[in-house]
Design a protein around this motif. Sequence first.
Motif, PDB file in Angstrom:
ATOM      1  N   THR A 140       4.886   4.519   2.915  1.00  0.00           N
ATOM      2  CA  THR A 140       4.552   5.104   4.214  1.00  0.00           C
ATOM      3  C   THR A 140       3.372   4.363   4.815  1.00  0.00           C
ATOM      4  O   THR A 140       2.283   4.334   4.224  1.00  0.00           O
ATOM      5  CB  THR A 140       4.203   6.588   4.060  1.00  0.00           C
ATOM      6  OG1 THR A 140       5.309   7.274   3.452  1.00  0.00           O
ATOM      7  CG2 THR A 140       3.906   7.206   5.422  1.00  0.00           C
ATOM      8  N   GLU A 170       0.805  -1.212   0.000  1.00  0.00           N
ATOM      9  CA  GLU A 170       0.000   0.000   0.000  1.00  0.00           C
ATOM     10  C   GLU A 170       0.839   1.264   0.000  1.00  0.00           C
ATOM     11  O   GLU A 170       0.347   2.332   0.367  1.00  0.00           O
ATOM     12  CB  GLU A 170      -0.916   0.007   1.225  1.00  0.00           C
ATOM     13  CG  GLU A 170      -1.912  -1.139   1.245  1.00  0.00           C
ATOM     14  CD  GLU A 170      -2.802  -1.089   2.469  1.00  0.00           C
ATOM     15  OE1 GLU A 170      -2.545  -0.207   3.338  1.00  0.00           O
ATOM     16  OE2 GLU A 170      -3.721  -1.899   2.554  1.00  0.00           O
ATOM     17  N   PRO A 228       0.045   3.500   6.925  1.00  0.00           N
ATOM     18  CA  PRO A 228      -1.074   4.333   7.358  1.00  0.00           C
ATOM     19  C   PRO A 228      -0.904   4.745   8.815  1.00  0.00           C
ATOM     20  O   PRO A 228      -0.242   4.063   9.597  1.00  0.00           O
ATOM     21  CB  PRO A 228      -2.290   3.408   7.174  1.00  0.00           C
ATOM     22  CG  PRO A 228      -1.845   2.373   6.219  1.00  0.00           C
ATOM     23  CD  PRO A 228      -0.380   2.191   6.462  1.00  0.00           C
ATOM     24  N   GLU A 262      -1.547   2.060  11.422  1.00  0.00           N
ATOM     25  CA  GLU A 262      -0.496   1.052  11.593  1.00  0.00           C
ATOM     26  C   GLU A 262       0.701   1.638  12.328  1.00  0.00           C
ATOM     27  O   GLU A 262       1.357   0.947  13.122  1.00  0.00           O
ATOM     28  CB  GLU A 262      -0.067   0.507  10.234  1.00  0.00           C
ATOM     29  CG  GLU A 262      -1.136  -0.314   9.534  1.00  0.00           C
ATOM     30  CD  GLU A 262      -0.604  -0.988   8.289  1.00  0.00           C
ATOM     31  OE1 GLU A 262       0.619  -0.872   8.041  1.00  0.00           O
ATOM     32  OE2 GLU A 262      -1.406  -1.617   7.575  1.00  0.00           O
TER      33      GLU A 262
END
Length: 288
Positions: free
Chosen positions: A81, A78, A83, A86
């Motif tokens: 970086t 994803e 999210p 997380e």
Amino acid sequence: MSRRPPVTPAPPGVNRRIVCSFLVSAAGATGFAVTYGLGGQTQWEGVCLAVAFAGLASGLAIWGRRLVPTGGYVEEHEGLTPPPAEQAMAGDELAAPDSPIRRRGLLGALALALTALGAAALFPLRSLLPWDRTRPVEALEDTPWRPGVRLVTADGRPLRPADVPTGTVVAVFPEGDLDAGDAPAFAVRLQPERFTRPPAGGHLDGLVVHSLLCTHAGCPVRLYLHGTGRMLCPCHQSSFDLFAGAEPVAGPAARPLPGLPIEVGPDGFLRATADFTAPPGAGFWSRP
């Protein structure tokens, strides 16, 4: 919304096993440093390093296998970086009281093992210092031969001039240091009238003594051609003319065999009057 996964309790005694492994690593590194500092012994230095690295590897392996959370999760990438959710979950995991990197004593034991290994690795660097007498050049310039040291055979028997008849080569060693690797020499009797260059260590009625180590790679020169007065090295076929100061006349050797000055002592046995006239063995030690 992401939630912090439940932490599986560590099996009993895991912390103790990891700390013990790191302490063993530190002990091995300390043993290496002490052995090296006391003069060095290759076998024991190798054992100590093996123990040090084995303890470190064992501790890290147990830590990673028993304490670090693992899982069989697969997800699409994803982006580089994570999210915010997380990131927050990772922060909570690392800051939690039962976090695997905050367990009491583990980081301290790991730091001790790494510090001991790092300190032990600095000891061999001492040999590169110009004032250290353990450096190869200085070590080879200082052999067990000293004024008054008697020449003996491989079985420790002192040598008289009559024990070296014409046409024979006798391996000789310094009395009391038969196992010194840089000290072996050979005695041979030559015809003084055939000398085209004075022997480096002088001679006693044609009796000369030279280092037994070839100046190319340190192999023993054991083949004597009586008619020509030459010593041959069987390793790389270097040839030394004993009538010309043991100068190399064939093969890759570039330096003459160092001579050993000798005399006959009051007891009738041959004795050294000084060390070799040059460092024995491989020629590259003499280069700056």
